[in-house]
Write a protein that holds these residues in place. Sequence first.
Motif, PDB file in Angstrom:
ATOM      1  N   SER A 147     -14.332  34.735 -81.384  1.00  0.00           N
ATOM      2  CA  SER A 147     -12.965  34.352 -81.737  1.00  0.00           C
ATOM      3  C   SER A 147     -12.765  32.906 -81.311  1.00  0.00           C
ATOM      4  CB  SER A 147     -11.957  35.267 -81.033  1.00  0.00           C
ATOM      5  OG  SER A 147     -11.887  34.973 -79.649  1.00  0.00           O
ATOM      6  N   PRO A 148     -11.679  32.269 -81.702  1.00  0.00           N
ATOM      7  CA  PRO A 148     -11.465  30.872 -81.287  1.00  0.00           C
ATOM      8  C   PRO A 148     -11.424  30.674 -79.781  1.00  0.00           C
ATOM      9  CG  PRO A 148     -10.024  31.429 -83.120  1.00  0.00           C
ATOM     10  CD  PRO A 148     -10.652  32.709 -82.683  1.00  0.00           C
ATOM     11  N   ASP A 149     -11.037  31.709 -79.034  1.00  0.00           N
ATOM     12  CA  ASP A 149     -10.876  31.569 -77.590  1.00  0.00           C
ATOM     13  C   ASP A 149     -11.979  32.218 -76.767  1.00  0.00           C
ATOM     14  OD1 ASP A 149      -8.397  30.239 -77.960  1.00  0.00           O
ATOM     15  OD2 ASP A 149      -7.407  32.182 -78.196  1.00  0.00           O
ATOM     16  N   LEU A 150     -12.722  33.158 -77.374  1.00  0.00           N
ATOM     17  CA  LEU A 150     -13.699  33.905 -76.592  1.00  0.00           C
ATOM     18  C   LEU A 150     -14.899  34.292 -77.452  1.00  0.00           C
ATOM     19  CD1 LEU A 150     -14.482  35.444 -73.945  1.00  0.00           C
ATOM     20  CD2 LEU A 150     -13.290  37.433 -74.917  1.00  0.00           C
ATOM     21  N   ALA A 188     -15.473  31.319 -72.652  1.00  0.00           N
ATOM     22  CA  ALA A 188     -14.024  31.240 -72.844  1.00  0.00           C
ATOM     23  C   ALA A 188     -13.624  29.791 -73.061  1.00  0.00           C
ATOM     24  CB  ALA A 188     -13.295  31.823 -71.638  1.00  0.00           C
ATOM     25  N   ARG A 189     -12.664  29.576 -73.953  1.00  0.00           N
ATOM     26  CA  ARG A 189     -12.174  28.231 -74.265  1.00  0.00           C
ATOM     27  C   ARG A 189     -10.677  28.174 -74.000  1.00  0.00           C
ATOM     28  NH1 ARG A 189     -15.291  30.050 -78.352  1.00  0.00           N
ATOM     29  NH2 ARG A 189     -17.321  29.053 -78.657  1.00  0.00           N
ATOM     30  N   LEU A 190     -10.247  27.053 -73.423  1.00  0.00           N
ATOM     31  CA  LEU A 190      -8.836  26.850 -73.100  1.00  0.00           C
ATOM     32  C   LEU A 190      -8.451  25.438 -73.474  1.00  0.00           C
ATOM     33  CD1 LEU A 190      -6.206  27.840 -71.717  1.00  0.00           C
ATOM     34  CD2 LEU A 190      -7.131  26.923 -69.570  1.00  0.00           C
ATOM     35  N   ARG A 191      -7.299  25.293 -74.100  1.00  0.00           N
ATOM     36  CA  ARG A 191      -6.806  23.971 -74.477  1.00  0.00           C
ATOM     37  C   ARG A 191      -5.426  23.772 -73.877  1.00  0.00           C
ATOM     38  NH1 ARG A 191      -6.469  22.186 -80.692  1.00  0.00           N
ATOM     39  NH2 ARG A 191      -8.744  22.262 -80.402  1.00  0.00           N
ATOM     40  N   ALA A 192      -5.233  22.626 -73.239  1.00  0.00           N
ATOM     41  CA  ALA A 192      -3.937  22.234 -72.692  1.00  0.00           C
ATOM     42  C   ALA A 192      -3.649  20.821 -73.158  1.00  0.00           C
ATOM     43  CB  ALA A 192      -3.935  22.314 -71.170  1.00  0.00           C
ATOM     44  N   PHE A 197     -11.202  22.908 -72.106  1.00  0.00           N
ATOM     45  CA  PHE A 197     -12.140  23.460 -71.132  1.00  0.00           C
ATOM     46  C   PHE A 197     -12.976  24.550 -71.800  1.00  0.00           C
ATOM     47  CE2 PHE A 197      -8.648  21.851 -68.588  1.00  0.00           C
ATOM     48  CZ  PHE A 197      -9.304  21.174 -67.565  1.00  0.00           C
ATOM     49  N   ARG A 198     -14.221  24.657 -71.350  1.00  0.00           N
ATOM     50  CA  ARG A 198     -15.096  25.730 -71.816  1.00  0.00           C
ATOM     51  C   ARG A 198     -15.893  26.248 -70.636  1.00  0.00           C
ATOM     52  NH1 ARG A 198     -19.829  24.392 -75.934  1.00  0.00           N
ATOM     53  NH2 ARG A 198     -20.668  23.512 -73.993  1.00  0.00           N
TER      54      ARG A 198
END
Length: 630
Positions: A147-150, A188-192, A197-198
Amino acid sequence: MVALVLVAASARALDTGDVNGRPIHLDVTEAASVLYNVDNRNTVPSSVVRLIDDDWGVYYNRLNAQASYGRFQVGLRLDSAWFFASKEPVEVGLDLLRERHGGALPATYSRKDAAYFVQKTTEASRELSTRYTSWIYPAKYWVSYASPDLDATVGDFYAQFGRGLVLSVRKQDELASDTTIRGARATARLRADSVRFRLTALGGVLNPLRFDESSGRYLGVTPAVTSGLASVTEAGMPRAQASPFDASASPTFAPDRVVGVELEGGTKLVTVGVHGSLLGRSLPTDANGVPTPLSPGVVRSADSVRTGSVSLSLPDLGGHGALYAEAALQGLSYPAELERTSSSLPPAGHALYGSASVFFSPVTFTAEGKHYRRFFPLLANVDLAHAPEFSAVQYSAPPTTEALWVDTEFEGFNTCVTGGRLKGDLAVAKRASVFVWAGRYASWAESVANERCDVSGAAENRVWDLATGAELGSNDGRSRATVTAGVRLDDADRLLVDPNGGETHVYYREAYVRHDVVHPLGADFTAKLQGYGRRRHQTQSGVAAPWTEIQETFAVDFRAKLVVGTGFEYIGNPQFSPTYFNGFVSYNVTSSSSVSLFAGQRRGGLRCVSGVCRVYPPFEGVRLDATIRF
């Protein structure tokens, strides 16, 4: 070395119906090879190994199946090998006894003849216990979610941290290598706002291919090296076989365990990464319960290897370049018994690697540099005495900064080295450019065994790697040519004894020309010429005079449908047969199915890709390959 590689031109999947309104896609690929090897002209008097690698044949099959449903995918690669021809131990013993008596068996046998026959038959039986054994096993299998995040995978997967200093587990078709980690991985991907971050975490058991089609050798495990997680991941994998002269089987491979983590974060302009891996060994024990590595060496003897690094990436320097830098540390731990009895174990190692490119049209400069001290690749736990064909299996790939085809970083060159390479490219026309590079290296582990990386002058080798060339193309893009000419000058600080009895500082010399030309012959036909010529001299090779090597492959392509070609190899090194001829034909039945036939000879020898090297045996015979994608 001439090779035929079959690649399906386009992916295609079968729709097997819908579930809850979502289609299930099924992709099945069948890749089959039939090889028959005759006398490859490398026989050495009284050598069992050199006699066994003649007159054998195998049917090698790889069935790949993948099914996808929404964000989920499941896959399986099932490998099988059936040997329809190979020599028997008694046959090998008789052949060597016949050779000992000038080509015919004696009318009566002496005690020495009987002892010789028993010795060679026993040796052949033990050699054949690791070769020419038919197997079917689950080479790769996995279930994944994306998925886009995981992203998450259970089963087999590839992994690369940074530039390969810490971890590099991947497929290398050029070396017939396909290593994965069999376990679990999650990313896992995170955007702020503009910061991304990955985080990747993984763990499992290393899983190289267990069958080497060029030699018929396989890797086998035993219960002694498959405890814990490996008892699950090794289910159905090839097992070591005992010869009739041995009470029990000995493993030729012990699965290594690995855990790793990688955190990368930054913006489009700068990314910082932290990478780490821990490699754990499965060491069998001897009769006294002492852990014993399958092969000697500072890395293969270690029961754990810890490697970590930090990296900095600047992918866009104002639209005129990019920068990457990575610094790593490595520590090796050994069984307590080995630490008590050895005083030569190396201390912790470190590595610095950097690359930068700057371009201001029409000029581009690329620089790579490295500084490695006691920094070792993560070599697989393989028994090199009984499975030397798998010596190239490793789980990291410290960059070499050399051209990817360079095979002249001898011995432990890259474990204790400082140097780099600068390359300049100049576009002289729309489809024409010239380039030049200069590499300068100092290594303290090439001409001497130096695992502790003592940088005294007596161990130093100094290397210049110089080359220039051009890349040309036609306006319509149908014609193109690349030509490279270069030299490698490698001198030892100390005096070396050459084969003629003299002394010299020269360790290695090479001058070469490489070329790759594609040119249309009318509307339907395209000619392709690829090869190289080398003039080589290595003081410690046992060859007194310099020698020449030539390899040429010429092929004609008809509408990207039918390819017919021929190859020629020549080597002036008296340790090998001088000439090799072959021919091949390949036909694309459809865009995703093809068949090819190779007949003739290929020279054996060392082949390297980006610093990872393996020695191929010579081949003389016939090979038929077919790939079908349903």
